[in-house]
Design a protein around this motif. Sequence first.
Motif, PDB file in Angstrom:
ATOM      1  N   LEU A 127       0.830  -1.211   0.000  1.00 39.64           N
ATOM      2  CA  LEU A 127       0.000   0.000   0.000  1.00 39.64           C
ATOM      3  C   LEU A 127       0.867   1.266   0.000  1.00 39.64           C
ATOM      4  O   LEU A 127       0.604   2.210  -0.752  1.00 39.64           O
ATOM      5  CB  LEU A 127      -0.917   0.003   1.228  1.00 39.64           C
ATOM      6  CG  LEU A 127      -2.070  -1.005   1.238  1.00 39.64           C
ATOM      7  CD1 LEU A 127      -2.693  -1.082   2.629  1.00 39.64           C
ATOM      8  CD2 LEU A 127      -3.127  -0.615   0.214  1.00 39.64           C
ATOM      9  N   ILE A 128       1.887   1.287   0.847  1.00 40.04           N
ATOM     10  CA  ILE A 128       2.734   2.473   0.967  1.00 40.04           C
ATOM     11  C   ILE A 128       3.568   2.680  -0.294  1.00 40.04           C
ATOM     12  O   ILE A 128       3.747   3.813  -0.756  1.00 40.04           O
ATOM     13  CB  ILE A 128       3.650   2.367   2.203  1.00 40.04           C
ATOM     14  CG1 ILE A 128       2.797   2.246   3.486  1.00 40.04           C
ATOM     15  CG2 ILE A 128       4.566   3.573   2.290  1.00 40.04           C
ATOM     16  CD1 ILE A 128       1.815   3.372   3.700  1.00 40.04           C
TER      17      ILE A 128
ATOM     18  N   VAL B  49       3.725   6.351  -6.743  1.00 43.27           N
ATOM     19  CA  VAL B  49       3.140   6.654  -8.047  1.00 43.27           C
ATOM     20  C   VAL B  49       2.261   7.903  -7.957  1.00 43.27           C
ATOM     21  O   VAL B  49       2.369   8.823  -8.780  1.00 43.27           O
ATOM     22  CB  VAL B  49       2.316   5.461  -8.571  1.00 43.27           C
ATOM     23  CG1 VAL B  49       1.632   5.815  -9.891  1.00 43.27           C
ATOM     24  CG2 VAL B  49       3.208   4.237  -8.743  1.00 43.27           C
ATOM     25  N   HIS B  50       1.401   7.952  -6.942  1.00 44.71           N
ATOM     26  CA  HIS B  50       0.507   9.105  -6.786  1.00 44.71           C
ATOM     27  C   HIS B  50       1.298  10.383  -6.502  1.00 44.71           C
ATOM     28  O   HIS B  50       0.963  11.461  -7.010  1.00 44.71           O
ATOM     29  CB  HIS B  50      -0.489   8.846  -5.659  1.00 44.71           C
ATOM     30  CG  HIS B  50      -1.422   7.714  -5.937  1.00 44.71           C
ATOM     31  ND1 HIS B  50      -2.424   7.785  -6.873  1.00 44.71           N
ATOM     32  CD2 HIS B  50      -1.507   6.471  -5.395  1.00 44.71           C
ATOM     33  CE1 HIS B  50      -3.089   6.641  -6.910  1.00 44.71           C
ATOM     34  NE2 HIS B  50      -2.548   5.834  -6.015  1.00 44.71           N
ATOM     35  N   THR B  51       2.362  10.256  -5.702  1.00 49.58           N
ATOM     36  CA  THR B  51       3.191  11.423  -5.396  1.00 49.58           C
ATOM     37  C   THR B  51       3.855  11.959  -6.664  1.00 49.58           C
ATOM     38  O   THR B  51       3.923  13.177  -6.874  1.00 49.58           O
ATOM     39  CB  THR B  51       4.268  11.063  -4.358  1.00 49.58           C
ATOM     40  OG1 THR B  51       3.634  10.598  -3.158  1.00 49.58           O
ATOM     41  CG2 THR B  51       5.138  12.270  -4.032  1.00 49.58           C
TER      42      THR B  51
ATOM     43  N   PHE C  47       4.361  11.506   4.297  1.00 43.93           N
ATOM     44  CA  PHE C  47       3.078  10.796   4.314  1.00 43.93           C
ATOM     45  C   PHE C  47       3.309   9.291   4.356  1.00 43.93           C
ATOM     46  O   PHE C  47       2.660   8.573   5.138  1.00 43.93           O
ATOM     47  CB  PHE C  47       2.274  11.176   3.072  1.00 43.93           C
ATOM     48  CG  PHE C  47       0.913  10.557   3.000  1.00 43.93           C
ATOM     49  CD1 PHE C  47      -0.191  11.198   3.552  1.00 43.93           C
ATOM     50  CD2 PHE C  47       0.720   9.336   2.378  1.00 43.93           C
ATOM     51  CE1 PHE C  47      -1.448  10.621   3.501  1.00 43.93           C
ATOM     52  CE2 PHE C  47      -0.539   8.748   2.314  1.00 43.93           C
ATOM     53  CZ  PHE C  47      -1.629   9.394   2.873  1.00 43.93           C
ATOM     54  N   MET C  48       4.225   8.799   3.529  1.00 44.36           N
ATOM     55  CA  MET C  48       4.491   7.358   3.478  1.00 44.36           C
ATOM     56  C   MET C  48       5.125   6.857   4.765  1.00 44.36           C
ATOM     57  O   MET C  48       4.771   5.781   5.268  1.00 44.36           O
ATOM     58  CB  MET C  48       5.375   7.032   2.274  1.00 44.36           C
ATOM     59  CG  MET C  48       4.642   7.125   0.944  1.00 44.36           C
ATOM     60  SD  MET C  48       5.651   6.644  -0.482  1.00 44.36           S
ATOM     61  CE  MET C  48       6.566   8.161  -0.761  1.00 44.36           C
TER      62      MET C  48
ATOM     63  N   ILE D 155       2.302   3.830  11.389  1.00 41.18           N
ATOM     64  CA  ILE D 155       1.003   3.590  12.029  1.00 41.18           C
ATOM     65  C   ILE D 155       0.360   2.312  11.513  1.00 41.18           C
ATOM     66  O   ILE D 155      -0.158   1.490  12.296  1.00 41.18           O
ATOM     67  CB  ILE D 155       0.087   4.804  11.820  1.00 41.18           C
ATOM     68  CG1 ILE D 155       0.634   5.999  12.608  1.00 41.18           C
ATOM     69  CG2 ILE D 155      -1.347   4.485  12.259  1.00 41.18           C
ATOM     70  CD1 ILE D 155      -0.120   7.286  12.411  1.00 41.18           C
ATOM     71  N   PHE D 156       0.399   2.092  10.203  1.00 45.05           N
ATOM     72  CA  PHE D 156      -0.170   0.865   9.642  1.00 45.05           C
ATOM     73  C   PHE D 156       0.567  -0.373  10.160  1.00 45.05           C
ATOM     74  O   PHE D 156      -0.047  -1.406  10.424  1.00 45.05           O
ATOM     75  CB  PHE D 156      -0.114   0.906   8.114  1.00 45.05           C
ATOM     76  CG  PHE D 156      -1.248   1.658   7.477  1.00 45.05           C
ATOM     77  CD1 PHE D 156      -1.860   2.719   8.126  1.00 45.05           C
ATOM     78  CD2 PHE D 156      -1.710   1.326   6.218  1.00 45.05           C
ATOM     79  CE1 PHE D 156      -2.904   3.417   7.545  1.00 45.05           C
ATOM     80  CE2 PHE D 156      -2.758   2.010   5.621  1.00 45.05           C
ATOM     81  CZ  PHE D 156      -3.356   3.064   6.290  1.00 45.05           C
ATOM     82  N   SER D 157       1.900  -0.278  10.301  1.00 42.27           N
ATOM     83  CA  SER D 157       2.674  -1.393  10.842  1.00 42.27           C
ATOM     84  C   SER D 157       2.283  -1.656  12.294  1.00 42.27           C
ATOM     85  O   SER D 157       2.192  -2.811  12.726  1.00 42.27           O
ATOM     86  CB  SER D 157       4.171  -1.100  10.748  1.00 42.27           C
ATOM     87  OG  SER D 157       4.584  -0.990   9.401  1.00 42.27           O
TER      88      SER D 157
END
Length: 205
Positions: free
Chosen positions: A46-47, A52-54, A156-157, A163-165
Amino acid sequence: MNIETLIAFIGATAALAISPGPDNIYVLVQSLTNGKSYGLATVSGLITGCIVHTSLLAFGVSAIIKNNENIFLAIKIAGALYLLFLAYKVFRSDPHIEFGSTGAPKKSLKALFVQGFFMNVLNPKVTIFFLAFFPGFLFSDTLNTIWQFYILGGIFMLVSFIIFSGIALLASQIKSYTLSHKNSGVVFKWVQILVFVGIAIFILL
């Protein structure tokens, strides 16, 4: 360089990452059903997709800023309105947190990484969100805007990964707490609303 803007960006990113959404709920489910390493593989995918979006944001919006600042202002206003729309959608949503099925077939670590990557890259809502979120946090009048977007993307990543981890590693405790505290969903719901509205106001001001 405006350090206060970067601090505000970090805080907003952290609040968004903690609030229950499709991505972190998916990470939570994978950790509960398959194990922590599988949740971490999903997080990594996900990260990584955020790169790509950045990149799309950095080169596209930077060109707009260079050519027409009025259009850039319109983008920021549209972004603030989009964030207010997201707040409204959260307000209308059911605060109950759904963990999903625990009978999902087990996938390899590589498969979960790839799935997480494409879940992120192929989701147009992520592109729209980045476009709404990032421009309001440009923090320097001298640094190239492309570099600023990449710095924001990196922050952001990093914050989201941490947090996701944490969600993946503490999956069982998080589920137990959520199920034993019936009002937790309502609290998380209003956290999301306040964060979206707060970011929108920050961008407009």
